[in-house]
Each structure stands twice: as structure tokens, then as C-alpha cells.
Design a protein around this motif. Structure first.
Motif, PDB file in Angstrom:
ATOM      1  N   GLY A 287      79.375  14.415  79.911  1.00  0.00           N
ATOM      2  CA  GLY A 287      78.697  15.309  80.563  1.00  0.00           C
ATOM      3  C   GLY A 287      77.526  14.843  82.000  1.00  0.00           C
ATOM      4  O   GLY A 287      77.443  16.038  82.648  1.00  0.00           O
ATOM      5  N   TRP A 288      78.103  13.493  82.434  1.00  0.00           N
ATOM      6  CA  TRP A 288      76.646  13.798  83.006  1.00  0.00           C
ATOM      7  C   TRP A 288      77.821  13.217  84.261  1.00  0.00           C
ATOM      8  O   TRP A 288      77.309  14.191  85.727  1.00  0.00           O
ATOM      9  N   LEU A 289      78.417  12.202  83.996  1.00  0.00           N
ATOM     10  CA  LEU A 289      79.727  11.838  85.732  1.00  0.00           C
ATOM     11  C   LEU A 289      80.538  12.708  85.734  1.00  0.00           C
ATOM     12  O   LEU A 289      81.619  12.558  86.834  1.00  0.00           O
ATOM     13  N   VAL A 290      81.418  13.243  84.593  1.00  0.00           N
ATOM     14  CA  VAL A 290      82.524  13.855  84.503  1.00  0.00           C
ATOM     15  C   VAL A 290      81.697  15.140  83.438  1.00  0.00           C
ATOM     16  O   VAL A 290      81.046  15.633  82.353  1.00  0.00           O
ATOM     17  N   THR A 291      81.373  16.520  84.061  1.00  0.00           N
ATOM     18  CA  THR A 291      80.524  17.463  83.255  1.00  0.00           C
ATOM     19  C   THR A 291      81.938  18.143  82.569  1.00  0.00           C
ATOM     20  O   THR A 291      83.391  17.973  82.780  1.00  0.00           O
ATOM     21  N   GLU A 292      81.207  18.828  81.793  1.00  0.00           N
ATOM     22  CA  GLU A 292      82.190  19.909  80.451  1.00  0.00           C
ATOM     23  C   GLU A 292      81.339  20.994  80.278  1.00  0.00           C
ATOM     24  O   GLU A 292      80.084  20.329  80.378  1.00  0.00           O
ATOM     25  N   PHE A 359      74.800   0.370  72.474  1.00  0.00           N
ATOM     26  CA  PHE A 359      76.370  -0.169  73.600  1.00  0.00           C
ATOM     27  C   PHE A 359      76.350   2.057  74.119  1.00  0.00           C
ATOM     28  O   PHE A 359      75.977   2.795  73.237  1.00  0.00           O
ATOM     29  N   LEU A 360      77.046   1.548  75.444  1.00  0.00           N
ATOM     30  CA  LEU A 360      76.718   2.807  75.771  1.00  0.00           C
ATOM     31  C   LEU A 360      78.287   3.314  76.248  1.00  0.00           C
ATOM     32  O   LEU A 360      79.017   2.644  76.755  1.00  0.00           O
ATOM     33  N   ARG A 361      78.898   3.947  76.417  1.00  0.00           N
ATOM     34  CA  ARG A 361      80.432   4.700  76.754  1.00  0.00           C
ATOM     35  C   ARG A 361      80.834   5.822  77.610  1.00  0.00           C
ATOM     36  O   ARG A 361      79.587   6.835  77.582  1.00  0.00           O
ATOM     37  N   ILE A 362      79.925   5.436  79.023  1.00  0.00           N
ATOM     38  CA  ILE A 362      79.671   6.429  80.066  1.00  0.00           C
ATOM     39  C   ILE A 362      81.715   6.266  80.866  1.00  0.00           C
ATOM     40  O   ILE A 362      82.325   6.012  81.527  1.00  0.00           O
ATOM     41  N   PRO A 363      81.479   8.240  80.992  1.00  0.00           N
ATOM     42  CA  PRO A 363      83.254   8.221  81.057  1.00  0.00           C
ATOM     43  C   PRO A 363      82.976   9.089  82.830  1.00  0.00           C
ATOM     44  O   PRO A 363      81.500   8.674  83.674  1.00  0.00           O
ATOM     45  N   ASN A 401      80.278   0.459  77.395  1.00  0.00           N
ATOM     46  CA  ASN A 401      81.996   0.562  77.938  1.00  0.00           C
ATOM     47  C   ASN A 401      82.168   1.995  78.809  1.00  0.00           C
ATOM     48  O   ASN A 401      82.215   2.769  78.979  1.00  0.00           O
ATOM     49  N   VAL A 402      82.614   1.021  80.034  1.00  0.00           N
ATOM     50  CA  VAL A 402      83.082   2.483  80.892  1.00  0.00           C
ATOM     51  C   VAL A 402      84.714   2.704  80.467  1.00  0.00           C
ATOM     52  O   VAL A 402      85.173   2.301  80.629  1.00  0.00           O
TER      53      VAL A 402
END
Length: 813
Positions: A287-292, A359-363, A401-402
């Protein structure tokens, strides 16, 4: 929990002996191989924080737990919408000169920096020191060095010293005035004290009790541990809370330093992450760089609710962007920049490390790179925030994890793909052209993150989120694309450990078992699985009835995939066992649970969703049941990324409306574990997968040679709902290569630090032009749908790209 037993120890002399009687090697520099870790004897087995003896080292490697036979399969993910110890502050409250740190607490694996104190701020220089008699050894050496001179020369020397000190003091005051006070308009509130010189030498001994270091940048701390003061990049300060031995590190004059470590059991960034042995405890920044729609934001009004009653309601980022662009009074499309800067901040990264996550998964979307035609998105701005994410992750020792979450045409037709509606990726008349474009964007990202400045932080690349391989796109077409992706990423990075990211493939809703033996011998590939149980049939059973559901449903599936394919991780899962939550199933849609969902069904009502959404009224049984479900999920999945870190409150109710999806909310209210290692053993250990992975699966011997991919074809001969590829529109590789810019670093005195941030392109030999429209040819809209009629085949004149290079994006040199 291998890394819990493997605690780094940094000795000085080769003759030193570890507390446990094990010989140790000399301290190594950053440029050498990382210092080895040693396993403490396990006789008798220790049991810190409730860990059982089953956590012991087995054949030199700690065994992950898992699991019994499965009784069912996981439901397909419809992602966001459908179609350990004590802090030991007292022991650490000292500075270390020689880093000869005795073990303070055997069970916690923590080492104190008690010996050799020479810090005027330390209150007790004698306590715990290594001394000669009753005198501090290090201070004794100083006294010997600066012994009183002969009386005949004493007066002259004293006068000279006084004059010299006075001159030096005047110089320092003048320099500080013009470089710190004059420029900043304020002075620092802390003095850093640490023997780490900030040159990336891999020595992780930053704490002196307050987490302060001897290094300073205008008196700003560069490193610290639990209880240390952190200066955030927004100018404020926080006290770092990390009870797990984690250390942050940030030196604006050395911004690519990788000394930070998230927790004691997670390798610092300057050491390799051991895939399959070290565990991924991750969280999504959804929801940050790809909003939902169902995630909202932390300021009111929320992004989507604000435009719910518009002529064209905001249901995805496409329609949200259109509404924002027309709303000039509120700032137009730049409202998204406000969202980026407030929804996730540096403080979230500090909290994530302090929660025991590593770890971070960042969409991210394709419009982080460019937009074309009538695409309404705010282009490239979210990329600048992804660069901030890399900087913050590096500061707190977190790995990324991008995840490419949205591609042109949409890979699944869901709102998080950018546009709700049809699937036009590898499907329908524009399916191949959209796939060509997506492959280019994967290439641009791979070239950037494979640069040495970023490759130790961004270590995994999820190349396509939740493509509908089954039943729409088709296995052959998706897997052929995956082989093309592999060739693209490895051309950018090269082969072998440390050469670019692990490539993570979503299983495309075909099941993990479908990929048994897929691309054997490929260099560092992984499977991504999103097991949710909330998007199918609903039940009114209480949360306590789900205590072992993840164990019996997911555990054996993961074990088999780790054996038959290799590295497998759950890129998404949540605590939701129903589909209750505002906008969870799209804006304007109801819920299956209440029988109001308009797609599919019918779904008989199970009652009111209030039971599942009114978390303020949850009793201890509800919270404990949710915690048990979370622990069982973590244990069953082994390597995981919870969806998601944060859900913002509704602008109508002022409350989070989807509590089962927020890790942060669960931490604050008692239904998420304060230490993810608490999950170990919850499901039992009847049929474990035993590490390590095969050497080629981690970039070792044989990686990338003789890949078993003879049946994988790219480009395909045909695509579903499109027909033969030769009759479909396609792009031509004649466009200007677009590169992604690196960050700009500014130090505390506001002068730009000149550092090499890379040119965005790791492999200069990768020189093929980008896919663009053929000049003179007509194309369908990229979102035309699978039933549109393709125009006649047009070869045109492929002399130049149809769209000019976007302004502000750095062309490849």
C-alpha cells in the motif's frame, strides 16, 4: 534457528580462546572474508526463551522445524482484492577498546563490551575491566606514555602545552562555528563514542552501553544498539528499541557502509545471507508505493474514500490518479507524494528491525520507471522513495525483496496491478507487446539493483506479482517468460553468489508442486507462494478453531517444494481467516462472509463482520487465538513475508478496518509475536526439510550451467485469446535505454557528499535498445481486453521510438 547458536565473536590475537574454550582466529577486515562464527557446545542443550532441544545443531547446521503430512491444499491468493532475551543494558553500559568481550548471558548469546574502558563519560572505569593489579591496564599505558618530565624542563613544557592547547581550542571553536553552528543553526545533543572507524571494516562492536560511537559527523551518532539515540533523516530523534542484539549504522560520509545488523541471529549486511539456512522473517510494505484501497493512509481523508462518490469512483490507482489530477485544489496528482512521505517513514524501518524482522518485501509499479500514452500515473516519484527505503534498510541491517507488483496491461486484472479489469499480459491481442515492455522494466530494475552499491541490500527480486498463469495465461507461456526473465536478470548481474539478486518467481496459482525440477541448475532462483485461506468458503467458527490449520495445510507443501525445487518462501500471508474488511474485495464490493459479495458465489451469510473487524472489543481469547494462528503460519511457512506491516485508519471511522492484515497493529495489541522465533516448534517437527540447499541453488558450484530449460520457449508461438504471435502487434527494440537514477546524499552540514552512486546500469555490455512502438503502425489500447480484434500486422519503419525519453530519467552513458 541456526543463527541463534552462531554468535559472531571478534577476537584480537590468534592465540585468544573463546569463553566456551574454542580457539578463535584474528579479527578480519572488511576486505577479508567475514569473521567466522562458532557454535557453542550444546551439552546440556540450552533452552532460551522457550526454545526446545529440537532447535539444536544437527550435522553442523541448525534444523528448521517441520512438519507433518498435509491434509489439504492452500487456497490461491487473491492478494489484496478479488477480480529473547533481556536487554542487558547494564552489562552493555561500557565502551570497548580491544573488543575482548566476555559472554554475559550464555542463553541469550550476548557479549558485553565491558573490558578496557577509557571513556570519560563512563561512570565506572574500573568495573569489569581487564586490569593490572587495581589499575586499569589501558589507562596505565597512557600514564607510562605521558609520565611527568624532568623538573628542569617541566615549566617550559607546561607553558608550551598551555599555549598549544589554547591555539588549538581557538581553531576548533572557529571551525565548529562555521561548519556546524553557523550552517545548521543548532548544536547536537549527543557525542558519539565508538572505536569503529566507519570504513566498512566489518567490525560490529558499536555499543558502549548507550549505543554511542567514537565516530561523529558534527557530533551525530553513527551507530548504536538498543537504547541508543538515532537521528532520523527528517531531523527528529528516537530511542532505538531492539532487544535482539541489532545494531544500526549510518554515516552520511560513507553512505554505502554495510555494517548494520538487524538482529544477532541475522548476518550483518557485509556478510552473505545463507539461503535455506538463515531464516526469512519478513514483512511487506504493501500500500505504500503501489496503493490499494483497503490500506488507506495515515492522514485524513484517506486516498480512496475521498473519491468514493466521484463520477468515476477511485477503485484502483488508475482511477485514483485520474481523480487526483482533476482535484487541483487538493494538490492534484502530487497528493501521492504526500502519501509516500507519510505512510511509511524511517521510523517504521527501525520498528521493523526491533520487532525481530529481517526482510522487507517492497512492491513497486512500472510507473516507477516511466509512463506512456494516456497512462495517468505519477511517474518516477515513487522510485525516489524506494531509494529512501534502500537507505533506511541499510541503516538498520534489513534486506529487501523488491517486487514488481504492476506491469502494463495487468497480469491479473486486480486493483493492485494498477488497473482493475481485464488481463492483458500474455493474454489477448496486446498480450505479447505488454510482456515485451514488462521484460524491459525487469531489465532496468535488475541493472540498477545489481550494482555493488545496492546488491547487498536488495538481495531478492520478485519479478512478477501474482500472474494468473492458471487458468488464463497458461503454463507454457508463463514459464517461457520466466526463462526470458532469468536470462535478462543474469545478463545484468552475472552469475554466482553476490552477483545480483535471487530471482523470485510467483507460482502463478499453478501450485508449488508444478515447479518440481523447474530450471534445475539455474543460478539462485526461488518460488514465491501466497497462501491465504480467507478468499474462499467462509465459516463462522471462532479463531481458536484455526490453531493448527496452517500446519496441516501448508507445512508439508513447503517441505516438498524446498526438496523438489529449492528455495521457497511465502511472499504473502495474513491473519485473516474471513474476507471481512472495508474495501478488501474492492471498493463498493461486499464480503463473502456477510453474503454481500457480488462476484461468484452465492455466498451464504455467516453473520456480521463486526466480530472480525472491531478489534478494540476483542477479548483475550480472540487475541490469543489470533496469535496462535500467526505462530502456526510462521512455523509452517518457514521463510515468510507477512502482508502487511501497516494498515492506515479509515477517514470515516478513524480506525483500522482490517486488523488481520496489520503486523504493526498486532504488535501493539498483543496478537502478533514480539519475537518471531517464538513460532519455532508450534507445528511440531515430524517431517522436517533439512538444509542446506544444493550448491547451485545458492550461487555455488554449477550455478547457471546446463540449465534444464529446453522446453521453455520465448517468445511463444501463440498466446491465449490472441492466437499466433506472428499475427499480433509487437514492439521493436529501437528505443532509448532508460536508467534509474541513484540517490543524492546530504550530510548534516547540508553540503552534498560526493560519492559514487552508480550510473544505474551494472553491465555496459547489455546494450540492446528498449522495446517501443514501430513508427507508422497502429496499436490497440494496452488494456483493450482479450476479445478485441488485432489490427493488421504492420512492419512499419522502425527508425525511432514513438514516445520520447521521459524527462528527469538518466540515459545510459
Amino acid at each position: 534457528m541456526a543463527s541463534q547458536q552462531n554468535t559472531p565473536y571478534y577476537p584480537v590475537d590468534s592465540g585468544d580462546v573463546h569463553q566456551d574454550g574454542l580457539p578463535v582466529d584474528p579479527l578480519r577486515s572488511y576486505t577479508d572474508n567475514p569473521s567466522p562464527t562458532y557454535e557453542r557446545p550444546q551439552d546440556p542443550p540450552f533452552d532460551p526463551d522457550g526454545f526446545s532441544a529440537n532447535d539444536l545443531v544437527h550435522d553442523g547446521v541448525v534444523r528448521p522445524r517441520f512438519l507433518g503430512h498435509a491434509t489439504g491444499g492452500a487456497r490461491g491468493s487473491f492478494a489484496s482484492s478479488f477480480g529473547v532475551q533481556s536487554t542487558l543494558n547494564d552489562a552493555d553500559n561500557s565502551s570497548s577498546v580491544y573488543a575482548l568481550n566476555p559472554l554475559v548471558n550464555r542463553d541469550s548469546g550476548r557479549y558485553s563490551s565491558v573490558p578496557y574502558q577509557d571513556d570519560p563519560h563512563d561512570s565506572d572505569l574500573a568495573a569489569g575491566s581487564v586490569s593490572s593489579g587495581t589499575r586499569n591496564k589501558y589507562l596505565e599505558e597512557k600514564r607510562d606514555t605521558y609520565a611527568p618530565p624532568n623538573k628542569s624542563k617541566r615549566k617550559m613544557i607546561i607553558v608550551a602545552i598551555v599555549v598549544g592547547v589554547a591555539v588549538a581550542a581557538i581553531g576548533i571553536v572557529v571551525a565548529l562555528y562555521f561548519t556546524v553552528i553557523k550552517k545548521n543553526g543548532k548544536t547536537s545533543d549527543a557525542l558519539g563514542n565508538n572505536n569503529n572507524n566507519g570504513n566498512g571494516n566489518g567490525n560490529n562492536n558499536p555499543n558502549n552501553g548507550n549505543g554511542n560511537n567514537n565516530n561523529t559527523t558534527n557530533n551525530i551518532l553513527k551507530s548504536g544498539g538498543n537504547g541508543s539515540t538515532i537521528h532520523l533523516d527528517n531531523g527528529t530523534t528516537i530511542i532505538y528499541s531492539n532487544p535482539f542484539g541489532g545494531t544500526w549504522y549510518w554515516d552520511p560520509d560513507d553512505p554505502f557502509n554495510n555494517n548494520a545488523q538487524a538482529q544477532s541471529w541475522t548476518p550483518p549486511l557485509n556478510q552473505s545471507f545463507k539461503w535455506g539456512t538463515d531464516r526469512i522473517f519478513g514483512v511487506n510494505l504493501g500500500g505504500w508505493l503501489v496503493t490499494e484501497p483497503f490500506m488507506y493512509v495515515l492522514h485524513s481523508p484517506s486516498l480512496y474514500q475521498k473519491y468514493q462518490n466521484a463520477a468515476t469512483p477511485a477503485v484502483d490507482e488508475w482511477t485514483l490518479s485520474q481523480n487526483m489530477a482533476a482535484d487541483t485544489a487538493s494538490g492534484g496528482l502530487n497528493q501521492l507524494a504526500n502519501h509516500y512521505s507519510t505512510f511509511i517513514t524511517e521510523e517504521d524501518f527501525a520498528e521493523i528491525a526491533g520487532a525481530g524482522l529481517n526482510f522487507l518485501r517492497i512492491p513497486i509499479p512500472w510507473w516507477a520507471i516511466e509512463v506512456r500514452g494516456d497512462e495517468p500515473f505519477l511517474p518516477r516519484v515513487c522510485w525516489t522513495y524506494f531509494l529512501k527505503a534502500i537507505q533506511w534498510a541499510r541503516k538498520y541491517g534489513l534486506r529487501i525483496n523488491v517486487d514488481l507488483h504492476a506491469v502494463p496491461g495487468s497480469q491479473n486484472g486486480w486493483n493492485h496491478s494498477g488497473r482493475l479489469g481485464n488481463v492483458n499480459f500474455l493474454l489477448g491481442p496486446m498480450g505479447y507487446a505488454n510482456a515485451q515492455r514488462a521484460l524491459d522494466y525487469i531489465r532496468v530494475i535488475a541493472e540498477f539493483i545489481s550494482q555493488p552499491q545496492y546488491s547487498d541490500v536488495v538481495v531478492m527480486f520478485g519479478v512478477l506479482n501474482e500472474p494468473l498463469g492458471s487458468p488464463l495465461i497458461g503454463a507454457a507461456q508463463l514459464e517461457g517468460f520466466y526463462k526470458a526473465v532469468y536470462d535478462t536478470v543474469r545478463e545484468a548481474s552475472g552469475l554466482g553468489e553476490g552477483k545480483g539478486p535471487v530471482i523470485s518467481y510467483h507460482e502463478g496459482f499453478q501450485g508449488l508442486g508444478h515447479y518440481s525440477g523447474f530450471m534445475a541448475n539455474a543460478d539462485r532462483i526461488a518460488l514465491d507462494w501466497h497462501p491465504y485461506i480467507c478468499f474462499g468458503s467462509q465459516s463462522s467458527n471462532p479463531i481458536t478453531s484455526y490453531a493448527t490449520t496452517p500446519c496441516t495445510t501448508w507445512g508439508q507443501t513447503i517441505n516438498q517444494s524446498m526438496t523438489n525445487f529449492g528455495m521457497t518462501a511465502a511472499g504473502e500471508f495474513s491473519n485473516a481467516v474471513t474476507d471481512c474488511g472495508l474495501f478488501l474485495n474492492n471498493v463498493g464490493e461486499g464480503t463473502r462472509y456477510e453474503g454481500t459479495y457480488t462476484t461468484g458465489g452465492p455466498y451464504p451469510s455467516q453473520g456480521s463482520c463486526t466480530t472480525w473487524t472491531d478489534w478494540q472489543s476483542w477479548d483475550q481469547t480472540m487475541k490469543q487465538g489470533t496469535l496462535q494462528f500467526a505462530l502456526a503460519s510462521m512455523d509452517a511457512l518457514q521463510n515468510w513475508f507477512f502482508w502487511t506491516w501497516k494498515i492506515g485508519p479509515s477517514s470515516v471511522s478513524g480506525q483500522v478496518e482490517s486488523p488481520g492484515w496489520s503486523y504493526q497493529l498486532g504488535l501493539a495489541n498483543g496478537w502478533m509475536p514480539t519475537d518471531p522465533r517464538q513460532a519455532s516448534g508450534v507445528c511440531g517437527n515430524t517431517s522436517p526439510w533439512s538444509p542446506p540447499l544444493q550448491p547451485w541453488q545458492t550461487g555455488g558450484s554449477g550455478a547457471g550451467s546446463n540449465i534444464q530449460s529446453s522446453t521453455l520457449q520465448w517468445p511463444p508461438t501463440s498466446i491465449s485469446s490472441g492466437g499466433l504471435l506472428a499475427a499480433l502487434p509487437s514492439y521493436t527494440p529501437t528505443g532509448t535505454i532508460v536508467t534509474l537514477p541513484g540517490p543524492t546524499f546530504t550530510d548534516y552540514s547540508s553540503s552534498t557528499v560526493k560519492v559514487d552512486v552508480g550510473n544505474g546500469w551494472e553491465n555496459p555490455s547489455d546494450s540492446r535498445s528498449m522495446y517501443v512502438t514501430i513508427s507508422g503502425c497502429s496499436y490497440l489500447d494496452p488494456w483493450c481486453g482479450p476479445t478485441a480484434t488485432a489490427p493488421p500486422v504492420c512492419k512499419g519503419t522502425s527508425k525511432k521510438r514513438a514516445y520520447p525519453p521521459p524527462p528527469g530519467v538518466t540515459p545510459r552513458p
